[in-house]
Design a protein around this motif. Sequence first.
Motif, short mmCIF file in Angstrom:
data_model
loop_
_atom_site.label_atom_id
_atom_site.label_comp_id
_atom_site.label_asym_id
_atom_site.label_seq_id
_atom_site.Cartn_x
_atom_site.Cartn_y
_atom_site.Cartn_z
N THR A 125 15.36 1.84 10.79
CA THR A 125 13.48 2.18 9.30
C THR A 125 14.01 0.32 9.14
O THR A 125 12.48 -0.06 8.40
CB THR A 125 14.39 2.61 8.60
N SER A 180 8.97 3.50 6.47
CA SER A 180 9.69 5.05 6.76
C SER A 180 9.44 5.70 8.03
O SER A 180 8.82 5.40 8.61
CB SER A 180 8.92 5.88 5.84
N PRO A 181 9.97 6.46 8.63
CA PRO A 181 10.32 7.25 9.47
C PRO A 181 8.74 7.71 9.47
O PRO A 181 8.30 7.87 9.10
CB PRO A 181 10.69 8.30 9.74
N GLU A 204 15.80 5.87 2.62
CA GLU A 204 14.45 5.60 4.17
C GLU A 204 14.29 6.45 5.38
O GLU A 204 13.40 7.01 5.73
CB GLU A 204 15.01 3.62 4.68
N LEU A 205 15.63 6.99 5.23
CA LEU A 205 15.59 8.32 6.61
C LEU A 205 14.92 9.46 5.92
O LEU A 205 14.72 10.85 6.71
CB LEU A 205 16.86 9.04 8.01
#
Length: 407
Positions: A196, A11-12, A132-133
């Motif tokens: 990611t 994850s970011p 994921e973003l």
Amino acid sequence: MIVRQDTAATSPARSHPGYLAAALVFAIGMAGTTLPTPLYGLYQEQIGFSELMVTVVFAVYAVAVITVLVLAGDFSDTLGRRPVLLCAMALSAASAGCFLLEDGLPLLFAGRVLSGGAAGLLSGAATAAVLELAGPGQQGRAGFAATAANMGGLGCGPLLSGVLAQYTSRPLDWPFWTHLGLVAVAAAVAWSLPETVDRPRPRPPLRPQGVRVPAEVKGVFAPAALAAFAGFSLLGLFTAVAPSFAARNLGVTNHAVAGAIVFTVFAASTLGQSLTRRIGAPRALPAGCGVLVVGLALVASSLLAKSPALLVAGAVCGGIGQGLAFRAALTLVGDAAPAEHRGGTISAFFVVAYVGISLPVVGVGALAVTVDLRTAGLVFAGCVALIAAGAGAYTALRPAKAPASGG
């Protein structure tokens, strides 16, 4: 269509608005796959081919999607999301180029194959990128953004091309030039997205993931896949031959109106998917099948009564039912699948769904050669309604229960 994948993604580190940017890329790519829908009648006039050939041209798209899902559905887990998104944009641009250079059936087929390849790559990579973003606490919104981008993009394609075909001087050119411009924007956005996936060094060899239905999933998989088959059959009907139905049987010759009718079924599907979480997947699956049956009955009634209003009502009702049943089915299958086989199980689910979007529609085209298109549509509606009713009744009597661990 949301594909749950086991990825090597991280994850970011901070909340990032990039999930909306990734959803934009997803929507533009999917819009290109349905762009030709209101234009098939014009291609028929220009080239001269039967209704059966219209459905075959459409079906090669689904074959390409299935092939990419089976062979490359998990490549973004190794290569990263961004390279796969850029590859999908390149295929989408090449597809538009085929339609712009079209001088007969070969380039129509090539354009649809390339478009299917783009959709196959986007189904997994774009969905994963959107999720994921998302920052902390944004997963629910990101999940809906992925759903809306997918179905919304599919719906916007016919709407855009219908308006441009109806109100510009070059109906077979402007839709694809416009989409090429949008693809350029999407490619620039995809290039700017943060990656990611932690790509391993050295990179492992890329191998087709294949499809697999583990024994512990089979009880859930069969009714869920049948529900997806029925729902995607409705989407295939609207995407491939609804404009022909509307023109020949309902007197709707305006390309913009035809595109808007197709847009309606995908917009309704997005609405249905947004309701699934509130209802709960075990209840949403049979409920969605029931609503889908009602929608198919309305579509059949529109052909009998020659009523555009009933066709739109069928699009709305059927789309909501498809969305409810589809997201519920995918949730149940994904939760039941063991983590180590989830990718292959989801791919198998989508293979059944895309068979549904193509095979029955080709059957409509083949039947229309010997009988009229109206009768073929009535047979289609009856057969698909039986499948949806069977899947819905089975899941109502034997509701699926997702594992507490979520799979």
